[in-house]
Write a protein that holds these residues in place. Structure first.
Motif, PDB file in Angstrom:
ATOM      1  N   GLY A 181       0.805  -1.217   0.000  1.00  0.00           N
ATOM      2  CA  GLY A 181       0.000   0.000   0.000  1.00  0.00           C
ATOM      3  C   GLY A 181       0.835   1.263   0.000  1.00  0.00           C
ATOM      4  N   GLU A 182       2.092   1.163  -0.479  1.00  0.00           N
ATOM      5  CA  GLU A 182       2.993   2.310  -0.495  1.00  0.00           C
ATOM      6  C   GLU A 182       3.532   2.536  -1.910  1.00  0.00           C
ATOM      7  N   THR A 183       3.902   3.817  -2.179  1.00  0.00           N
ATOM      8  CA  THR A 183       4.457   4.175  -3.485  1.00  0.00           C
ATOM      9  C   THR A 183       5.850   3.570  -3.670  1.00  0.00           C
ATOM     10  N   ILE A 184       6.114   3.082  -4.867  1.00  0.00           N
ATOM     11  CA  ILE A 184       7.442   2.569  -5.223  1.00  0.00           C
ATOM     12  C   ILE A 184       8.005   3.451  -6.328  1.00  0.00           C
ATOM     13  N   TYR A 185       9.193   3.995  -6.073  1.00  0.00           N
ATOM     14  CA  TYR A 185       9.850   4.846  -7.064  1.00  0.00           C
ATOM     15  C   TYR A 185      11.252   4.310  -7.323  1.00  0.00           C
ATOM     16  N   MET A 186      11.562   4.040  -8.596  1.00  0.00           N
ATOM     17  CA  MET A 186      12.850   3.465  -8.959  1.00  0.00           C
ATOM     18  C   MET A 186      13.527   4.336 -10.013  1.00  0.00           C
ATOM     19  N   THR A 187      14.825   4.538  -9.823  1.00  0.00           N
ATOM     20  CA  THR A 187      15.627   5.240 -10.831  1.00  0.00           C
ATOM     21  C   THR A 187      16.648   4.306 -11.479  1.00  0.00           C
ATOM     22  N   GLU A 188      16.768   3.115 -10.929  1.00  0.00           N
ATOM     23  CA  GLU A 188      17.620   2.091 -11.537  1.00  0.00           C
ATOM     24  C   GLU A 188      16.713   0.938 -11.961  1.00  0.00           C
ATOM     25  N   VAL A 189      16.248   1.010 -13.203  1.00  0.00           N
ATOM     26  CA  VAL A 189      15.236   0.081 -13.696  1.00  0.00           C
ATOM     27  C   VAL A 189      15.917  -1.141 -14.302  1.00  0.00           C
ATOM     28  N   PRO A 190      15.484  -2.348 -13.930  1.00  0.00           N
ATOM     29  CA  PRO A 190      16.055  -3.558 -14.545  1.00  0.00           C
ATOM     30  C   PRO A 190      15.859  -3.554 -16.064  1.00  0.00           C
ATOM     31  N   PRO A 207      13.564   2.702 -19.666  1.00  0.00           N
ATOM     32  CA  PRO A 207      13.281   3.977 -18.991  1.00  0.00           C
ATOM     33  C   PRO A 207      14.280   4.228 -17.860  1.00  0.00           C
ATOM     34  N   ASN A 208      14.404   5.482 -17.508  1.00  0.00           N
ATOM     35  CA  ASN A 208      15.309   5.866 -16.415  1.00  0.00           C
ATOM     36  C   ASN A 208      14.623   5.884 -15.060  1.00  0.00           C
ATOM     37  N   SER A 209      13.292   5.898 -15.048  1.00  0.00           N
ATOM     38  CA  SER A 209      12.585   5.927 -13.765  1.00  0.00           C
ATOM     39  C   SER A 209      11.222   5.263 -13.913  1.00  0.00           C
ATOM     40  N   ILE A 210      10.798   4.603 -12.827  1.00  0.00           N
ATOM     41  CA  ILE A 210       9.488   3.945 -12.754  1.00  0.00           C
ATOM     42  C   ILE A 210       8.787   4.446 -11.491  1.00  0.00           C
ATOM     43  N   LEU A 211       7.533   4.878 -11.643  1.00  0.00           N
ATOM     44  CA  LEU A 211       6.740   5.341 -10.504  1.00  0.00           C
ATOM     45  C   LEU A 211       5.488   4.479 -10.413  1.00  0.00           C
ATOM     46  N   ILE A 212       5.344   3.753  -9.285  1.00  0.00           N
ATOM     47  CA  ILE A 212       4.187   2.873  -9.060  1.00  0.00           C
ATOM     48  C   ILE A 212       3.445   3.391  -7.831  1.00  0.00           C
ATOM     49  N   VAL A 213       2.192   3.820  -8.030  1.00  0.00           N
ATOM     50  CA  VAL A 213       1.416   4.460  -6.956  1.00  0.00           C
ATOM     51  C   VAL A 213       0.117   3.687  -6.761  1.00  0.00           C
ATOM     52  N   PRO A 214      -0.183   3.236  -5.524  1.00  0.00           N
ATOM     53  CA  PRO A 214      -1.455   2.548  -5.274  1.00  0.00           C
ATOM     54  C   PRO A 214      -2.628   3.526  -5.270  1.00  0.00           C
ATOM     55  N   LEU A 215      -3.761   3.067  -5.814  1.00  0.00           N
ATOM     56  CA  LEU A 215      -4.998   3.847  -5.763  1.00  0.00           C
ATOM     57  C   LEU A 215      -5.662   3.537  -4.424  1.00  0.00           C
ATOM     58  N   LYS A 216      -5.389   4.376  -3.432  1.00  0.00           N
ATOM     59  CA  LYS A 216      -5.785   4.075  -2.062  1.00  0.00           C
ATOM     60  C   LYS A 216      -6.594   5.218  -1.478  1.00  0.00           C
TER      61      LYS A 216
END
Length: 636
Positions: free
Chosen positions: A405-414, A429-438
């Motif tokens: 239930g928390e945001t995940i932010y990555m700048t080192e993407v596999p 991509p250089n960054s991934i932003l994953i945000v739950p709809l909560k």
């Protein structure tokens, strides 16, 4: 006498004696003129000018109060502006009123003093309206209540803005009058100064005549270079930057002075160009101070840094505000279809955040025993990765964001996570932003964005705010879809039974087969009604909106038994009268109705509920009746 000669010192001494004599004459005239202007200047500087400044400050305070109370209504999370509005009410305005009240005691015009009292009275009335708005919008529930929010917005449009314009209009009248008074005092001082100027001109002519005689003596040694330097300094004193001059001077003190003045002029030109660039918003322009002790240059550099920071913060704040308003409009559209809503949300969100691709996943808990995420919409997304599989809780980064239930932010993407593809090729991509709809600690889905650029802190915060609004909308859409589907199935079953009864009357020879089909259909309908009855609140009403009966779920949620409310008007259970009125209008027009209603339980507490209502036909009594099906909105 033979040893006497006109040295530079003697020449300077003679010049000073002459200047002193002229200065004595000029000083006498100046003292006389200044004594006449003293009283005018004192009144203008001690009363009128401070009054003008205070009135302008008061005008800005009024405008700021309108802005802050508007932000109170439309920007729920802006605690800084809310605290500023409270400070304005409790500290800034009382201090401003006391300051202006002290000044207006010295005003000559009684009409202006009465007008100022009128301004105070009107503004304090405006503050009372603002306090009512502030008191009505305190908690998150207040902002979620559409009626409270609507009343607050109406107060802004009908009370705050017109009253603010009226107060500013009265205040501007006083401001114009005070400005005219100041100009009159300044005109009198100017006339007196002109007289002094004319006298100075006469004395200047005398000085020029005497100076011409001595100029020939001083021209070759000191007068010309000193006059040159003097002309430059006089222009600098007037704010004029002289053009470059190639004149050469001897290697002496005067030459050093000329070189220093030239360097000063060059430095001031650079400083003026730098200040002009700052004024035009060019905060990246280069500038070197004259020295480490250059007070003006270092102050301008500090000002540039502060202005750049303020501009960036304003840009970020405006970006977030405009985005929230835009997505607020989007969420109000297509709020009855999750697929269309998802498409509209993800396409606009990717464009607004300048991402390269994105996807929105919604939790599906109806088809399988175990809930899973399904991709409901995407933008430039690698669909092959998700179209043939389901994402369960804890699977991959997306499932982990659902689990935690928390945001995940990555700048080192596999390298094998996701690729951004175009007609020219594909890249990681250089960054991934994953945000739950909560919302209210309950997750309804996931938003995932991929970009070649890194997401800034304010952009991540914006997406998290939008995610909460999206979750709330999806929750409402799901409830409406589920309730509408159950009502529609119930109505279709009823129509099917009526058709079968007619067919039975026309075909007596097939009575047995038709009766069996009717019994099977009846059992299916009863099973569905039991599901609805055991999982939803149900209230049956007669044609006059009196309660015929309520089910056990309603009994559990509101604390009333069917015998306690039977025969009573529905209004005794409803707190929100506007919603009740809207529901009655739709039902009397033989239409269905869905919406949020505030109910009162037996203890007198308000319970937020979501109901869908529709008319029932085919009653044995021949009269109309209505059925309400709904559930309590969980806020935990």
């Amino acid at each position: 006498m033979r040893n006497f000669r006109f040295t530079i010192g003697n020449k300077i001494l003679g010049g000073f004696i002459t200047l002193i004599l002229i200065f004595i004459i000029y000083a006498g005239i100046t003292i006389f003129t200044v004594s006449q202007n003293s009283s005018l200047t004192q009144t203008n500087s001690n009363v009128i000018k401070p009054s003008l400044t205070s009135i302008k400050d008061f005008n800005l305070l009024i405008i700021r109060s309108k802005m802050l109370v508007t932000n109170w209504v439309y920007l729920q999370s802006n605690e800084t502006d809310k605290e500023s509005l409270r400070t304005l009410h409790e500290e800034e305005y009382p201090a401003m009123k006391e300051k202006i009240s002290d000044l207006k005691e010295n005003w000559d015009s009684e009409v202006q003093r009465l007008e100022m009292d009128t301004v105070f009275t009107e503004f304090e009335g405006l503050l009372d309206v603002q306090k009512e708005i502030m008191g009505s919008l305190i908690t998150f529930e207040d902002y979620e209540d559409p009626i409270v929010k609507f009343m607050a917005s109406e107060s802004i449009e009908r009370e705050v803005i017109p009253r603010t314009d009226s107060v500013i209009s009265h205040l501007n009248t006083i401001l114009v009058q005070k400005q005219e008074e100041s100009e009159e005092y300044e005109a009198e001082v100017l006339d007196s100064s002109n007289s002094l100027r004319n006298t100075s001109i006469i004395l200047g002519v005398i000085f020029v005549i005497l100076g011409l005689i001595g100029a020939f003596w001083l021209a070759s040694s000191i007068t010309k270079p000193v006059n040159y330097i003097k002309d430059i300094i006089v222009k600098l004193g007037k704010g004029i930057l002289p053009e470059d001059n190639e004149r050469k001077f001897g290697n002496d003190e005067i030459g050093e002075m000329a070189i220093a003045v030239g360097q000063l002029v060059d430095g001031l030109k650079d400083t003026s160009y730098f200040a002009e660039n700052i004024g035009n918003g060019k905060y990246d322009s280069d500038y070197e101070p004259l020295s480490e002790e250059d007070v003006l240059g270092n102050a301008l550099i500090n000002m540039r840094g502060n202005l750049r920071k303020v501009a960036e913060e304003d840009k970020k704040r405006n970006w977030s505000t405009e985005g929230l308003a835009m997505f607020g409009d989007i969420l109000r559209k297509n709020n009855d279809n999750i697929s269309l809503l998802s498409d509209d949300i993800i396409s606009n969100l990717v464009k607004y955040t300048k991402s390269n691709q994105g996807g929105i996943f919604v939790i599906n808990s109806e088809e399988d025993d175990e809930p899973f995420l399904e991709l409901t919409a995407c933008y430039a997304w690698d669909k092959k990765k998700y179209l043939e599989q389901k994402i369960y809780e804890g699977e991959g980064l997306t499932g982990q964001a659902w689990l935690e239930g928390e945001t995940i932010y990555m700048t080192e993407v596999p390298q094998d996570y996701v690729m951004i593809t175009s007609g020219l090729g594909e890249a990681n991509p250089n960054s991934i932003l994953i945000v739950p709809l909560k919302v209210n600690d309950e997750i309804y889905g996931i938003i995932e964005l991929a970009s070649f650029n890194e997401f800034q802190d304010y952009e991540r915060e914006f997406v998290e705010k939008i995610a909460e609004n999206i979750a709330s909308t999806i929750s409402s859409v799901k409830i409406n879809e589920r309730t509408s589907k159950l009502l529609e199935e119930s109505r279709e079953m009823t129509e099917q039974m009526r058709s079968q009864e007619e067919e039975m009357r026309q075909n007596m020879e097939e009575l047995q087969a038709t009766q069996e089909e009717m019994e099977r259909s009846q059992r299916e309908r009863e099973d569905k009604e039991k599901i609805i009855n055991y999982t939803n609140m149900m209230i049956e009403l007669d044609g006059s909106f009196y309660i015929n009966s309520i089910n056990n779920v309603t009994n559990d949620k509101l604390g009333y038994t069917s015998s306690e409310v039977g025969g009573s008007e529905l209004s005794m259970l409803v707190e929100s009268k506007d919603a009740l009125k809207s529901m009655k209008s739709s039902l009397e027009a033989n239409k269905t109705w869905s919406g949020t209603i505030k109910m009162k339980n037996k203890a007198g507490d308000v319970v937020d509920t979501q109901f869908s209502c529709g008319p029932l036909s085919g009653q044995s009594s021949g009269g109309s009746s209505y059925l309400m099906i709904g559930s309590v909105i969980n806020k935990d």
